[in-house]
Design an enzyme around this catalytic site. Structure first.
Site, PDB file in Angstrom:
ATOM      1  N   ASP A 262      42.681  34.912  44.322  1.00 51.71           N
ATOM      2  CA  ASP A 262      41.933  36.005  43.715  1.00 51.71           C
ATOM      3  C   ASP A 262      42.714  36.470  42.498  1.00 51.71           C
ATOM      4  O   ASP A 262      43.937  36.640  42.563  1.00 51.71           O
ATOM      5  CB  ASP A 262      41.770  37.157  44.712  1.00 51.71           C
ATOM      6  CG  ASP A 262      40.760  38.153  44.191  1.00 51.71           C
ATOM      7  OD1 ASP A 262      39.606  38.109  44.638  1.00 51.71           O
ATOM      8  OD2 ASP A 262      41.112  38.963  43.309  1.00 51.71           O
TER       9      ASP A 262
ATOM     10  N   ARG B  44      36.176  45.175  36.052  1.00 48.67           N
ATOM     11  CA  ARG B  44      35.391  44.236  35.235  1.00 48.67           C
ATOM     12  C   ARG B  44      33.996  44.802  34.999  1.00 48.67           C
ATOM     13  O   ARG B  44      33.369  45.301  35.931  1.00 48.67           O
ATOM     14  CB  ARG B  44      35.266  42.876  35.936  1.00 48.67           C
ATOM     15  CG  ARG B  44      36.569  42.168  35.976  1.00 48.67           C
ATOM     16  CD  ARG B  44      36.474  40.752  36.470  1.00 48.67           C
ATOM     17  NE  ARG B  44      37.783  40.165  36.307  1.00 48.67           N
ATOM     18  CZ  ARG B  44      38.352  39.326  37.160  1.00 48.67           C
ATOM     19  NH1 ARG B  44      37.705  38.935  38.238  1.00 48.67           N
ATOM     20  NH2 ARG B  44      39.554  38.863  36.925  1.00 48.67           N
TER      21      ARG B  44
ATOM     22  N   ASP C 126      36.830  40.487  52.891  1.00 50.44           N
ATOM     23  CA  ASP C 126      36.525  41.727  52.170  1.00 50.44           C
ATOM     24  C   ASP C 126      35.393  41.576  51.147  1.00 50.44           C
ATOM     25  O   ASP C 126      34.774  42.560  50.758  1.00 50.44           O
ATOM     26  CB  ASP C 126      37.778  42.249  51.448  1.00 50.44           C
ATOM     27  CG  ASP C 126      38.422  41.196  50.534  1.00 50.44           C
ATOM     28  OD1 ASP C 126      37.867  40.079  50.423  1.00 50.44           O
ATOM     29  OD2 ASP C 126      39.474  41.482  49.940  1.00 50.44           O
ATOM     30  N   HIS C 127      35.101  40.355  50.721  1.00 56.46           N
ATOM     31  CA  HIS C 127      34.086  40.167  49.675  1.00 56.46           C
ATOM     32  C   HIS C 127      32.676  40.069  50.253  1.00 56.46           C
ATOM     33  O   HIS C 127      31.775  40.805  49.869  1.00 56.46           O
ATOM     34  CB  HIS C 127      34.380  38.902  48.872  1.00 56.46           C
ATOM     35  CG  HIS C 127      35.436  39.069  47.818  1.00 56.46           C
ATOM     36  ND1 HIS C 127      36.721  39.427  48.101  1.00 56.46           N
ATOM     37  CD2 HIS C 127      35.383  38.905  46.474  1.00 56.46           C
ATOM     38  CE1 HIS C 127      37.417  39.497  46.972  1.00 56.46           C
ATOM     39  NE2 HIS C 127      36.619  39.172  45.969  1.00 56.46           N
TER      40      HIS C 127
ATOM     41  N   SER D 228      37.639  35.886  36.966  1.00 56.78           N
ATOM     42  CA  SER D 228      37.890  35.503  38.354  1.00 56.78           C
ATOM     43  C   SER D 228      38.632  34.179  38.480  1.00 56.78           C
ATOM     44  O   SER D 228      38.520  33.296  37.629  1.00 56.78           O
ATOM     45  CB  SER D 228      36.544  35.393  39.065  1.00 56.78           C
ATOM     46  OG  SER D 228      36.627  34.542  40.165  1.00 56.78           O
TER      47      SER D 228
ATOM     48  N   ARG E  21      37.933  32.067  40.781  1.00 55.59           N
ATOM     49  CA  ARG E  21      37.092  31.187  41.605  1.00 55.59           C
ATOM     50  C   ARG E  21      37.126  29.735  41.127  1.00 55.59           C
ATOM     51  O   ARG E  21      36.742  29.420  40.005  1.00 55.59           O
ATOM     52  CB  ARG E  21      35.653  31.726  41.659  1.00 55.59           C
ATOM     53  CG  ARG E  21      34.965  31.858  40.328  1.00 55.59           C
ATOM     54  CD  ARG E  21      33.656  32.628  40.445  1.00 55.59           C
ATOM     55  NE  ARG E  21      33.904  34.047  40.668  1.00 55.59           N
ATOM     56  CZ  ARG E  21      33.141  35.046  40.201  1.00 55.59           C
ATOM     57  NH1 ARG E  21      32.054  34.780  39.512  1.00 55.59           N
ATOM     58  NH2 ARG E  21      33.441  36.299  40.442  1.00 55.59           N
TER      59      ARG E  21
HETATM   60  C1  MIC Z   1      36.344  38.975  41.216  1.00 57.67           C
HETATM   61  O1  MIC Z   1      36.796  40.104  41.093  1.00 57.67           O
HETATM   62  O2  MIC Z   1      35.693  38.393  40.328  1.00 57.67           O
HETATM   63  C2  MIC Z   1      36.593  38.229  42.508  1.00 57.67           C
HETATM   64  C3  MIC Z   1      35.314  38.091  43.200  1.00 57.67           C
HETATM   65  O3  MIC Z   1      37.463  38.969  43.334  1.00 57.67           O
HETATM   66  C4  MIC Z   1      37.220  36.895  42.136  1.00 57.67           C
HETATM   67  C5  MIC Z   1      37.324  35.937  43.226  1.00 57.67           C
HETATM   68  C6  MIC Z   1      36.032  35.250  43.546  1.00 57.67           C
HETATM   69  O4  MIC Z   1      35.280  34.883  42.657  1.00 57.67           O
HETATM   70  O5  MIC Z   1      35.814  35.069  44.735  1.00 57.67           O
HETATM   71  C7  MIC Z   1      38.585  36.982  41.468  1.00 57.67           C
HETATM   72  O6  MIC Z   1      38.880  37.968  40.852  1.00 57.67           O
HETATM   73  O7  MIC Z   1      39.343  36.004  41.485  1.00 57.67           O
HETATM   74 FE1  SF4 Z   2      37.149  42.624  45.198  1.00 59.63          FE
HETATM   75 FE2  SF4 Z   2      37.583  41.254  42.947  1.00 59.63          FE
HETATM   76 FE3  SF4 Z   2      36.391  43.631  42.894  1.00 59.63          FE
HETATM   77 FE4  SF4 Z   2      38.925  43.486  43.479  1.00 59.63          FE
HETATM   78  S1  SF4 Z   2      37.986  42.916  41.538  1.00 59.63           S
HETATM   79  S2  SF4 Z   2      37.403  44.713  44.539  1.00 59.63           S
HETATM   80  S3  SF4 Z   2      39.042  41.604  44.632  1.00 59.63           S
HETATM   81  S4  SF4 Z   2      35.592  41.767  43.831  1.00 59.63           S
END
Ligand code: MIC
Ligand code: SF4
Length: 644
Positions: free
Chosen positions: A119, A379, A64-65, A535, A537
């Site tokens: 995630d 965010r 999905d990313h 995140s 990550r």
């Molecule tokens: C995000 O919202 O920052 C992400 C991308 O979903 C991350 C995961 C990632 O960095 O791949 C998260 O929230 O953990």
């Molecule tokens: Fe995707 Fe993270 Fe954004 Fe949710 S917050 S839509 S999991 S990138």
């Protein structure tokens, strides 16, 4: 003494430790999820563990990313994940099927079960009464292999909701209010439970908006009870059999109680650049906007989308505004199409995006320079949208849609009567985009497909006797993992290529960070409070590991990042005396003498500043297990050693 909802689930899943606040507990994990941006690394780690099949009740790999596919990298990674899923017994949610958290809530979430996901927004599952937590990829890999997931037993916060939301005020406004009260670090070490009469007025998707964005509090997770509303949602998803009732005991004890009267809430917005920088739309005023993005795992449910369509119906998006909409899942998109609501959106001038994270993680739709963008996301960290000087405001779908029409931040209460939207009795169910794994007999013949973008895991080493290294970077409070390891369209395709990613590490804080580290060979980072929020990550730990970072010393850490540092073999210290933070400058030569022995014995650690001649006492809140992981050089080495 009675139990809270979370304590009941913890009690049922406790594998080690006791439920005393602050001590380490190991939990049995029923379900896992991964998404592709963290998934490639998680499955590389799983493969490195040499386990044939996942041992959970259910594990799902979502794509999905990284769905922009501007080069071969993303598609190769998708194929890698798909092949591992098929071989190792996971379901695979194909690109186009939707955002992991939205799809998981619709199709797989079960009240009372434990879920961890690579995630940070995995707590979305709390909306349906799951104990759902974000974790680093390596922790998810361990859980897939049947291992426990370790957390610090959290404190319990009760958010008491009374009354009912007034027209045009949304679930998003509830969580924005909680963020205003608790701040982005207020939830660290806590589970936030929702209760009170007001809960009965909220649908499951609304509850999920709240638990989703509870991640921004830094909380371990957030959770709602499982009641008749949960049952109706599961029934509408054809899964009533998964329902169990779950509520807190009347005499459950909470460490903190927050009361919110829903009648009093008004439309709110989080202003640049932090989710807790919250004011009412009225207070902010009618600022000019350039862009509106509706979607993300926070606000992309069918109910949200139907509301947006009803607001847009028969109108035209303001000519100075670009409006994009990404429905959260194939189910949502398909139902919008059949209902005709999709046509209302298109007709009004919305740019319809595929069901994926998209603009939320900077994959397209970056705003114009100095642009103001209203987003229904969770965010608004500086630069995350892909435009360094853009200002992102986080709002409800109602505020977003109303503002898209007027071209200025608009309190939707100005629109007059609110359209009535009912939750459908039945959702359209077609799981044809979920690929099932191969049977145990057929699994042997499935080949795991590694693309050329996949590079090996960074080199690790057991903890040395002493560490002497420079302070290569000093940063302030609330540093996010987006600062440490940015995402976005240009970098995200390289999540399985740590050497390449390292060039972008901390770029926003120090343009030359990677170069400095490479010159120094090793280093120590000095940070403020709530270091590593955001995140999950693990790349924000693996890349510093690759760059030779040995320890990070801060005023305090965010939970998931701290665990990721330990898993990567980097020692997370806090200052025993916060004022010592001010005494260290970049390039100071620092020494941790006899560190291996201190960590092995759990004794006091003193940091010597060889440049100034001073010494500072450091703390580390690490369990014996975590200390052993650090001594081994990280969780992979520790796991390998314990398998010997
Ligand atoms: C995000 O919202 O920052 C992400 C991308 O979903 C991350 C995961 C990632 O960095 O791949 C998260 O929230 O953990
Ligand atoms: Fe995707 Fe993270 Fe954004 Fe949710 S917050 S839509 S999991 S990138």
């Amino acid at each position: 003494m009675g139990y809270t909802i979370a304590q009941k689930i913890i009690k049922n899943h406790l594998l080690s430790g006791d439920m005393t606040v602050g001590s380490e507990i190991g939990l049995r994990i029923d379900q896992t999820l991964t998404q592709d941006a963290t998934g490639t690394m998680a499955y590389l780690e799983f493969e490195a563990m040499g386990i044939d099949r996942v041992k959970t009740e259910l594990s799902v790999a979502y794509i999905d990313h990284n769905t922009l596919q501007t080069g071969f990298e993303n598609a190769d990674d998708h194929r890698f994940i798909q092949s591992v899923a098929k071989k190792r017994g996971l379901r695979f949610s194909r690109p186009g099927n939707g955002i992991c958290h939205q799809v998981h809530l619709e199709r797989f979430g079960i009240p009372g079960k434990t879920l961890i996901g690579s995630d940070s927004h995995t707590p979305t599952g709390g909306g349906i009464g799951m104990l759902a937590m974000g974790a680093g990829g390596l922790d998810v890999a361990v859980a897939m292999g049947g291992g426990a997931y370790y957390i610090t037993m959290p404190k319990m916060v009760r958010v008491n909701l009374t009354g009912k939301l007034q027209p045009w005020v949304a679930a998003k406004d509830i969580i924005l209010k909680v963020l205003q009260i608790m701040s982005v670090k207020g939830g660290v070490g806590k589970i936030v439970e929702y209760g009170g009469e007001g809960v009965k007025t909220l649908s499951v998707p609304e509850r999920a908006t709240i638990t989703n964005m509870g991640a921004e509090l830094g909380a371990t997770t957030s959770i709602f009870p499982s009641d008749d509303i949960t049952r109706a949602f599961l029934k509408a998803q054809g899964r009533e059999k998964d329902w169990v009732e779950l509520s807190a005991d009347d005499d459950a004890v909470y460490d903190e109680v927050i009361d919110i009267d829903l009648n009093e809430l008004v439309p709110l917005a989080a202003m640049p650049h932090m989710p807790d920088n919250v004011k009412s739309c009225q207070e902010i005023g009618k600022i000019h906007i350039d862009q509106v993005c509706i979607g993300s795992c926070t606000n992309s449910s069918l109910m949200d989308m139907l509301k947006v369509a009803a607001i847009l119906k028969g109108k035209t998006v303001c000519p100075s505004v670009s409006l994009s909409i990404a429905p959260g899942s194939k189910q949502v998109l398909n139902m919008l199409a059949l209902d005709g609501a999709l046509s209302d959106m298109i007709d009004a001038g919305a740019r319809i995006l595929e069901s994926a994270c998209g603009p939320c993680i900077g994959m397209g739709q970056s705003p114009n320079s100095k642009g103001v963008s209203l987003r229904t996301f969770n965010r608004n960290f500086e630069g995350r949208s892909g435009t360094a000087d853009a200002g992102i405001y986080l709002v409800s779908p109602e505020v977003a849609a109303a503002s898209a029409l007027t071209g200025v931040l608009t309190d939707p209460r100005e629109l007059g009567e609110m359209p009535e939207i009912e939750m459908p009795d039945e959702f359209i169910i077609n799981d044809n985009m979920i690929a099932m794994p191969a049977s145990v007999e057929d699994a042997d013949s499935v080949e795991v497909m590694y693309g050329p973008n996949i590079k090996p895991f960074p080199k690790t080493e057991a903890m040395p006797e002493d560490i002497t290294a420079k302070a290569v970077l000093k940063v302030g409070d609330n540093i996010t993992t987006d600062h440490i390891m940015p995402a976005g369209a240009k970098i995200l395709p390289y999540r399985s290529n740590i050497p390449y990613l390292s060039n972008f590490c901390f770029k926003q804080c120090d343009e030359k960070f990677a170069e400095h580290c490479k010159e120094a060979g090793k280093g120590i980072i000095i940070g403020g409070a709530n270091y590593g929020q955001g995140s999950s990550r693990e790349h924000a730990a693996l890349v510093p590991l690759y760059l030779g970072i040995k320890a990070v010393i801060t005023k305090s850490f965010a939970r998931i990042h701290c665990a990721n540092l330990v898993n990567a073999g980097i020692i997370p210290f806090t200052f025993a005396n916060e004022a010592d933070y001010d005494k260290i400058s970049v390039n100071d030569e620092l020494c941790l003498e006899g560190i291996r022995e201190s960590i092995a014995n759990g004794t006091d650690v003193t940091l010597k500043n060889l440049t100034t001649g001073e010494s500072y006492k450091l703390d580390y809140q690490l369990s014996e297990r975590q200390r052993d992981i650090l001594l081994a050089g990280g969780l992979l080495d520790y796991t390998r050693e314990s398998q010997k």
